[in-house]
Scaffold this active site. Structure first.
Site, mmCIF file in Angstrom:
data_model
loop_
_atom_site.group_PDB
_atom_site.id
_atom_site.type_symbol
_atom_site.label_atom_id
_atom_site.label_comp_id
_atom_site.label_asym_id
_atom_site.label_seq_id
_atom_site.Cartn_x
_atom_site.Cartn_y
_atom_site.Cartn_z
ATOM 1 N N GLY A 123 -110.385 -42.147 31.735
ATOM 2 C CA GLY A 123 -109.078 -41.628 31.348
ATOM 3 C C GLY A 123 -108.560 -40.687 32.413
ATOM 4 N N HIS A 180 -105.752 -32.089 27.910
ATOM 5 C CA HIS A 180 -105.234 -31.801 29.253
ATOM 6 C C HIS A 180 -103.738 -31.485 29.206
ATOM 7 C CE1 HIS A 180 -108.392 -32.367 32.211
ATOM 8 N NE2 HIS A 180 -108.770 -33.506 31.666
ATOM 9 N N HIS A 224 -109.616 -35.870 24.595
ATOM 10 C CA HIS A 224 -109.848 -35.179 25.873
ATOM 11 C C HIS A 224 -108.566 -35.178 26.713
ATOM 12 C CE1 HIS A 224 -112.469 -34.490 29.599
ATOM 13 N NE2 HIS A 224 -111.320 -34.869 30.120
ATOM 14 N N GLU A 225 -107.884 -36.324 26.776
ATOM 15 C CA GLU A 225 -106.658 -36.413 27.598
ATOM 16 C C GLU A 225 -105.509 -35.603 26.996
ATOM 17 O OE1 GLU A 225 -107.319 -37.367 30.326
ATOM 18 O OE2 GLU A 225 -109.065 -38.630 29.946
ATOM 19 N N GLN A 280 -103.588 -33.852 35.969
ATOM 20 C CA GLN A 280 -104.717 -33.978 36.909
ATOM 21 C C GLN A 280 -104.284 -34.523 38.269
ATOM 22 O OE1 GLN A 280 -107.289 -36.104 33.813
ATOM 23 N NE2 GLN A 280 -108.816 -34.930 34.931
ATOM 24 N N CYS A 286 -115.436 -34.391 33.155
ATOM 25 C CA CYS A 286 -114.016 -34.328 33.514
ATOM 26 C C CYS A 286 -113.884 -34.446 35.027
ATOM 27 C CB CYS A 286 -113.404 -33.019 33.036
ATOM 28 S SG CYS A 286 -111.631 -32.906 33.372
ATOM 29 N N LEU A 287 -112.996 -35.319 35.470
ATOM 30 C CA LEU A 287 -112.808 -35.528 36.909
ATOM 31 C C LEU A 287 -112.264 -34.271 37.591
ATOM 32 C CD1 LEU A 287 -111.308 -39.133 36.750
ATOM 33 C CD2 LEU A 287 -113.609 -38.493 37.539
HETATM 34 O O1 GNR Z 1 -114.104 -40.196 33.137
HETATM 35 C C1 GNR Z 1 -114.177 -39.447 32.165
HETATM 36 N N1 GNR Z 1 -115.206 -39.595 31.307
HETATM 37 C C2 GNR Z 1 -115.248 -38.978 30.067
HETATM 38 C C3 GNR Z 1 -116.457 -38.975 29.390
HETATM 39 C C4 GNR Z 1 -116.544 -38.411 28.145
HETATM 40 C C5 GNR Z 1 -115.436 -37.844 27.568
HETATM 41 C C6 GNR Z 1 -114.237 -37.810 28.244
HETATM 42 C C7 GNR Z 1 -114.142 -38.386 29.485
HETATM 43 S S1 GNR Z 1 -112.626 -38.381 30.302
HETATM 44 C C8 GNR Z 1 -113.180 -38.391 31.973
HETATM 45 C C9 GNR Z 1 -112.018 -38.491 32.934
HETATM 46 C C10 GNR Z 1 -111.154 -37.266 32.824
HETATM 47 O O2 GNR Z 1 -111.443 -36.199 33.284
HETATM 48 N N2 GNR Z 1 -110.069 -37.388 32.129
HETATM 49 O O3 GNR Z 1 -109.264 -36.340 31.934
HETATM 50 NI NI NI Z 2 -110.568 -34.580 32.081
#
Ligand code: GNR
Ligand code: NI
Length: 170
Positions: free
Chosen positions: A46, A140, A136-137, A51, A94-95
């Site tokens: 995601g 953000h 999670h997104e 980001q 999270c990236l």
């Molecule tokens: O790549 C991602 N893996 C992930 C693993 C578990 C829960 C959420 C994520 S999202 C993350 C990519 C990212 O930072 N998205 O904002």
């Molecule tokens: Ni993230």
């Protein structure tokens, strides 16, 4: 589109409340495609517009297994409209915070309402990894990060580490 860079903490853009997308047009679709490309390249499941430095309410996702065909999702102005009482705990990454993993408890299933890449309203029920990733997104878009689920001490240690690293990288 030229390649989008994924920004990392402590960039203040990651902490801003992202504004709604006002129009689903070609520019927005180009941005979404660029985000998908950056997400697949990372690789991640995601990515949220903040980001890549764009403080707008746009997310992209793909939780398909990498052997299977791609299932890209683009969600404009996503809104979580229902949350299950059942919770699930998942270790999230999270990236924008490389090499940090946080165990987070969230609703196991959700319904999300959003505009698709044609600007049509959609509603999707999600569970398991997709439900986790959508939450999670959307976090953000509200400036919330996985480290916010930690104690302040642990969070501050991580932030300090990235601040230091940003100085030595520069
Ligand atoms: O790549 C991602 N893996 C992930 C693993 C578990 C829960 C959420 C994520 S999202 C993350 C990519 C990212 O930072 N998205 O904002
Ligand atoms: Ni993230």
């Amino acid at each position: 589109m030229s390649k989008l860079d994924i920004i990392t903490i402590p960039d203040p853009i990651l902490r801003k409340l992202a504004l709604p997308v006002e129009r689903v047009d070609d520019d927005l679709r180009r941005l979404a495609d660029g985000m998908l490309e950056a997400m697949y390249e990372a690789p991640g499941i995601g990515l949220a517009a903040p980001q890549v430095g764009v403080s707008r309410r746009l997310i992209v996702l793909d939780v398909s297994d990498k052997e299977d065909e791609k299932k890209p999702l683009v969600m404009v102005n996503p809104e979580i409209v229902t949350r299950s009482d059942e919770r699930r705990i998942y270790e999230e990454g999270c990236l924008s915070i490389p090499d940090v993993k946080v165990e987070i408890e969230r609703p196991a299933a959700i319904t999300v309402r959003y505009l698709d890449r044609e600007g049509l309203q959609q509603e999707l029920s999600a569970e398991a990894l997709l439900a986790t990733a959508i939450q999670h997104e959307v976090d953000h878009l509200d400036g919330r990060l996985i480290i916010d689920f930690l104690t302040r001490l642990k969070r501050d240690i991580i932030i300090r580490r990235f601040r230091k690293q940003a100085r030595t990288d520069a």
